[in-house]
Design an enzyme around this catalytic site. Structure first.
Site, PDB file in Angstrom:
ATOM      1  N   SER A 103       0.714  -1.224  -0.034  1.00  0.00           N
ATOM      2  CA  SER A 103      -0.259  -0.190  -0.110  1.00  0.00           C
ATOM      3  C   SER A 103       0.594   1.491  -0.263  1.00  0.00           C
ATOM      4  O   SER A 103       0.686   1.681  -0.651  1.00  0.00           O
ATOM      5  CB  SER A 103      -1.085   0.411   0.921  1.00  0.00           C
ATOM      6  OG  SER A 103      -1.517  -1.186   1.210  1.00  0.00           O
TER       7      SER A 103
ATOM      8  N   HIS B 194       0.809   4.619   4.063  1.00  0.00           N
ATOM      9  CA  HIS B 194      -0.129   5.148   2.867  1.00  0.00           C
ATOM     10  C   HIS B 194       0.830   6.440   3.271  1.00  0.00           C
ATOM     11  O   HIS B 194       0.863   6.850   2.055  1.00  0.00           O
ATOM     12  CB  HIS B 194      -1.108   4.791   3.404  1.00  0.00           C
ATOM     13  CG  HIS B 194      -2.281   3.397   3.390  1.00  0.00           C
ATOM     14  ND1 HIS B 194      -2.860   3.375   3.431  1.00  0.00           N
ATOM     15  CD2 HIS B 194      -1.207   2.594   2.668  1.00  0.00           C
ATOM     16  CE1 HIS B 194      -3.847   1.805   3.704  1.00  0.00           C
ATOM     17  NE2 HIS B 194      -2.943   1.633   3.332  1.00  0.00           N
TER      18      HIS B 194
END
Length: 195
Positions: A123, A175
């Site tokens: 991610s 992220h």
């Protein structure tokens, strides 16, 4: 899943007919995947091991691991929609660099803020591609025909993916770190099509 070998460890595996490839019970891993201990054994980001046992390789290895089938599918779908377009436009080498460096940047930020537990997934690297897309959009703003549609689409993808950060073994610090890394790299690497 071969290393996890849920079948020999407990009788409550999901899809026990898969034998050693069975998934951990859903209460332990709702993403249809291995146990936390297996992920840790295979190279998940564990700050304690990085700092105290000098296993800095975990900052990279965690990018290639996934918490389960659902996590892997979500990352692959994101890569399909984002990565292919970027790779076609800017080339494998540029996008590969943004991907790997952003994944590392995401792991670093995650290691700074997540002091307990483990983290896995691509991610951070995927958010790096989103950050690179945003910097490319800013740099080439004048050539986009429908600027606000492109910006709105990108922001929607970012918000949806941030929501995924609440799932087990997936963290929003990776992220954010990946996004910032990709955003700044994008101004240098993803600023114009390859010559």
């Amino acid at each position: 899943m071969y290393v996890n070998d849920c079948h020999s460890n407990s009788g409550s595996c999901v899809v026990p007919s898969l034998g050693r490839f069975s998934f951990q019970p859903l209460k332990e891993n709702p993403l249809l995947g291995p146990s936390s201990s297996t992920l840790e054994k295979m190279g998940a980001l564990d700050v304690n091991r990085v700092v105290h046992k000098h296993q800095s390789w975990r900052l990279i290895s965690c990018i290639w691991l996934h918490a389960g089938v659902f996590h892997l599918l979500a990352n692959m779908l994101s890569l399909l929609f984002i990565g292919i377009r970027l790779e076609q436009e800017f080339g494998f080498l540029r996008i590969g660099l943004v991907y790997v460096i952003s994944g590392f940047g995401g792991s670093l930020l995650s290691a700074l803020f997540i002091q307990a537990g483990i983290s896995v997934g691509a991610s951070g690297a995927l958010f790096g591609l989103l950050g690179g897309m945003l910097s490319e959009l800013i740099t080439n703003w004048t050539i986009y025909a429908n600027k606000f549609a492109a910006l709105l689409t990108l922001l929607c993808i970012i918000v949806v993916n941030l929501a995924v950060g609440i799932l087990p073994h997936v963290d929003n610090f990776a992220h954010i770190g990946g996004f910032l890394s990709g955003f700044f790299l994008g101004f240098r690497i993803v600023n114009s099509p390859p010559v």
